[in-house]
Design an enzyme around this catalytic site. Structure first.
Site, mmCIF file in Angstrom:
data_model
loop_
_atom_site.group_PDB
_atom_site.id
_atom_site.type_symbol
_atom_site.label_atom_id
_atom_site.label_comp_id
_atom_site.label_asym_id
_atom_site.label_seq_id
_atom_site.Cartn_x
_atom_site.Cartn_y
_atom_site.Cartn_z
ATOM 1 N N LYS A 88 -20.485 11.617 -23.342
ATOM 2 C CA LYS A 88 -21.568 12.228 -22.578
ATOM 3 C C LYS A 88 -22.382 13.159 -23.466
ATOM 4 O O LYS A 88 -21.836 13.993 -24.193
ATOM 5 C CB LYS A 88 -20.999 13.007 -21.396
ATOM 6 C CG LYS A 88 -22.069 13.656 -20.540
ATOM 7 C CD LYS A 88 -21.450 14.467 -19.402
ATOM 8 C CE LYS A 88 -22.539 15.193 -18.621
ATOM 9 N NZ LYS A 88 -21.955 16.035 -17.552
ATOM 10 N N ASN A 130 -33.859 2.081 -11.450
ATOM 11 C CA ASN A 130 -34.953 2.211 -10.490
ATOM 12 C C ASN A 130 -34.374 2.290 -9.082
ATOM 13 O O ASN A 130 -33.155 2.206 -8.893
ATOM 14 C CB ASN A 130 -35.947 1.048 -10.631
ATOM 15 C CG ASN A 130 -35.272 -0.297 -10.464
ATOM 16 O OD1 ASN A 130 -34.773 -0.634 -9.390
ATOM 17 N ND2 ASN A 130 -35.249 -1.088 -11.539
ATOM 18 N N ASP A 157 -36.859 -11.158 -21.025
ATOM 19 C CA ASP A 157 -37.599 -11.468 -19.800
ATOM 20 C C ASP A 157 -36.926 -12.660 -19.117
ATOM 21 O O ASP A 157 -37.123 -13.815 -19.495
ATOM 22 C CB ASP A 157 -39.055 -11.788 -20.138
ATOM 23 C CG ASP A 157 -39.945 -11.798 -18.903
ATOM 24 O OD1 ASP A 157 -39.490 -12.282 -17.855
ATOM 25 O OD2 ASP A 157 -41.084 -11.323 -19.003
ATOM 26 N N ILE A 158 -36.129 -12.394 -18.087
ATOM 27 C CA ILE A 158 -35.356 -13.445 -17.418
ATOM 28 C C ILE A 158 -36.277 -14.430 -16.716
ATOM 29 O O ILE A 158 -36.124 -15.652 -16.845
ATOM 30 C CB ILE A 158 -34.365 -12.826 -16.412
ATOM 31 C CG1 ILE A 158 -33.441 -11.834 -17.118
ATOM 32 C CG2 ILE A 158 -33.556 -13.927 -15.724
ATOM 33 C CD1 ILE A 158 -32.526 -11.070 -16.172
ATOM 34 N N LYS A 189 -45.941 -15.396 -17.002
ATOM 35 C CA LYS A 189 -44.534 -15.810 -16.955
ATOM 36 C C LYS A 189 -44.371 -17.325 -16.841
ATOM 37 O O LYS A 189 -43.399 -17.889 -17.328
ATOM 38 C CB LYS A 189 -43.826 -15.151 -15.767
ATOM 39 C CG LYS A 189 -43.986 -13.640 -15.690
ATOM 40 C CD LYS A 189 -43.133 -12.909 -16.686
ATOM 41 C CE LYS A 189 -43.182 -11.405 -16.423
ATOM 42 N NZ LYS A 189 -42.358 -10.624 -17.349
#
Length: 397
Positions: free
Chosen positions: A285, A207, A303-304, A340
Site C-alpha cells: 500500500k 468507474n 480494446d476488446i 471500432k
C-alpha cells in the site's frame, strides 16, 4: 406471459410470505394466478390476504361442496398452464414423491397433466436428510422442475442450504418455461460491469458502472433460449441464474475471458472497461510521504470491442458495443461505431444531470451505420427486452 394461468400452491412455512411477492410480480406480467392455500400455509398467511392480492378465490379444501360445483379439483388441476409450489415443504414434497392425495394440494399435483415447478423451503438438516434427497431425485425423475433452495440463515437460526428461492428467481424460472426459445442454439457473449485496474493492493482505477444493464440483457437472452456466457467485472448485484458466469477484475482478464469464450454468434459488450491501467503496480500500500504526491504512468488497455469487431476469422455475426457519453452522445457514438467496426452501438448519456449511471433506468439510442433510433427513458430491464428482440430480428431466427 400475457393471460397465462398459474395455479400457485402455498405450503406451510415461514417462507410463505414470499409467495405474496410472487403473486404480485406475476400480476405485473398479466398472469392469472389461482391460489391454493394448504392448512399449514394458513398458519403463516391468511386466505383473505392471498385472495385480496391475487384477485381470485382461494382454494383450500378437497371436500368443498361449493367449490366442486364451481370448479372440480380435477378441472382446477388442468385449467392452468403451469403449477407452482412455493414454498414446497419437506412434507409436501414427500407426499408428492410418494403419490399421496390426502388433501387438495397433493390431489392437484397427482391429477395435473401440466408441468410443475417447486421452490423447496425447509431446515438445512431436513434438506440434507437422505429421505429428502431420495424424494428430490424422484420428483426430478418425474419431470418436476426445482428452483432453489438457497444457502442462508434460517428462521430457526441455523445456517445452510434450505432457504426458499427469492421471488425474482422464481419468476425467472417461470419466465424461462413460458418464453419462446427463438434463440435456442445461439451462443451469446455478454460483458458487464466495470473493470478495476489496481494501483496497489488497496486502490484501483475504476468507474461507477453497476452492471445492471448487462445483467438484465444476459437474463433476457437466456430466457429466449440462448446459451449465454456472462463475463462480469466487480459488481454488487447477483448474476442471472440461467447463464454461464465468468467473474473478472481487470480489462486484461476480461479480454482473456472473451477470447476463451469464442466462438460465438453474438457478442454484446455492455461492460464499462477502464481505458487505462497503471504501468506498474505497487506490491504494498502506497503511504503518504509528507507533501510528496505519488504519480503514475498510465498505459492503454487493449480494446476488446475493436479486437472482436475487426477479427478476420471467427468474428461473431453480430457485435454490439455500448457508448457511455457525457456530451454529443449520438455524434460520439457514431464515431465509435465507425472506429471500432462493430454492427451496433447502444449509446446513453451518463452525465451527472442524466442520473443514468448506477441507476435502474436508462435512455438509449440504438445506432447502426444507416440509422439512429432513440428510445424513451425506461427501466433497464425493458431496454434489455427490446434489445433482445432486436437481436432475434437481426439474426432472422
Amino acid at each position: 406471459m400475457l393471460n397465462k394461468r398459474i395455479l400457485l400452491i402455498i405450503g406451510g412455512g415461514i417462507a410463505a410470505y414470499k409467495s405474496l411477492e410472487v403473486i404480485r410480480r406475476l400480476l405485473e406480467k398479466d398472469v392469472v394466478v389461482t391460489p391454493v392455500l394448504t392448512a399449514a400455509g394458513e398458519e403463516f398467511i391468511t386466505a383473505l390476504t392471498v385472495s385480496g392480492l391475487a384477485g381470485q378465490r382461494v382454494y383450500r379444501e378437497l371436500f368443498d361442496y361449493d367449490n366442486e360445483i364451481e370448479m372440480g379439483h380435477i378441472q382446477l388441476s388442468r385449467n392452468a398452464d403451469l403449477l407452482v409450489v412455493a414454498p414446497a415443504t419437506a412434507d409436501l414434497m414427500a407426499k408428492a414423491a410418494a403419490g399421496f392425495a390426502g388433501d387438495l394440494a397433493t390431489t392437484l399435483l397427482l391429477a395435473t397433466d401440466k408441468p410443475v415447478i417447486m421452490a423447496p423451503a425447509m431446515n438445512v438438516r431436513m434438506w440434507e436428510h437422505p429421505t429428502t434427497r431420495r424424494n428430490v431425485a424422484t420428483l426430478i425423475q418425474d419431470g418436476i422442475r426445482l428452483v432453489g433452495p438457497q444457502e442462508g440463515v434460517m428462521a430457526c437460526g441455523e445456517f445452510g442450504m434450505g432457504r426458499m428461492a427469492e421471488p425474482t428467481e422464481i419468476l425467472s424460472s417461470i419466465e424461462n418455461y413460458f418464453a419462446e426459445k427463438t434463440l435456442k442454439g445461439i451462443h451469446v457473449i455478454v460483458t458487464s460491469g466495470p473493470t478495476h485496474e489496481p494501483i496497489d493492493p488497496v486502490r484501483y482505477i475504476g468507474n461507477r458502472s453497476s452492471g445492471v444493464q448487462g445483467t438484465a440483457l444476459a437474463h433476457e437472452l437466456a430466457i429466449l433460449g440462448a446459451k449465454v456466457t456472462f463475463i462480469t467485472g466487480p459488481t454488487s448485484i447477483a448474476p442471472p441464474d440461467n447463464v454461464a458466469v465468468k467473474k473478472v477484475g481487470t480489462a486484461k482478464e476480461m479480454a482473456q475471458a472473451v477470447e476463451k469464450s469464442l466462438p460465438a454468434d453474438v457478442a454484446v459488450f455492455a461492460a464499462a472497461v477502464a481505458d487505462w491501467r497503471a504501468e506498474s503496480i505497487s506490491d504494498i500500500k502506497i503511504k503518504k510521504n509528507g507533501n510528496r504526491i505519488p504519480s503514475f504512468k498510465l498505459v492503454e488497455n487493449d480494446d476488446i470491442l475493436a479486437g472482436i469487431s475487426q477479427r478476420q476469422n471467427g468474428r461473431p455475426k453480430l457485435v454490439i458495443g455500448f457508448a457511455a457519453e457525457t456530451n454529443d452522445v449520438e455524434e460520439n457514438a457514431r464515431r465509435k461505431l465507425e472506429r471500432k467496426g462493430c454492427d451496433w452501438i447502444v449509446a446513453n448519456n451518463v452525465s451527472s444531470e442524466a442520473g443514468i449511471m448506477g441507476g435502474l433506468e436508462n435512455e438509449v439510442s440504438l445506432i447502426s451505420l444507416n440509422k439512429i433510433e432513440s428510445w424513451p427513458r425506461m427501466e433497464k430491464k425493458v431496454v434489455a427486452q427490446k434489445l433482445a428482440k432486436r437481436i432475434v430480428t437481426a439474426l432472422n431466427v
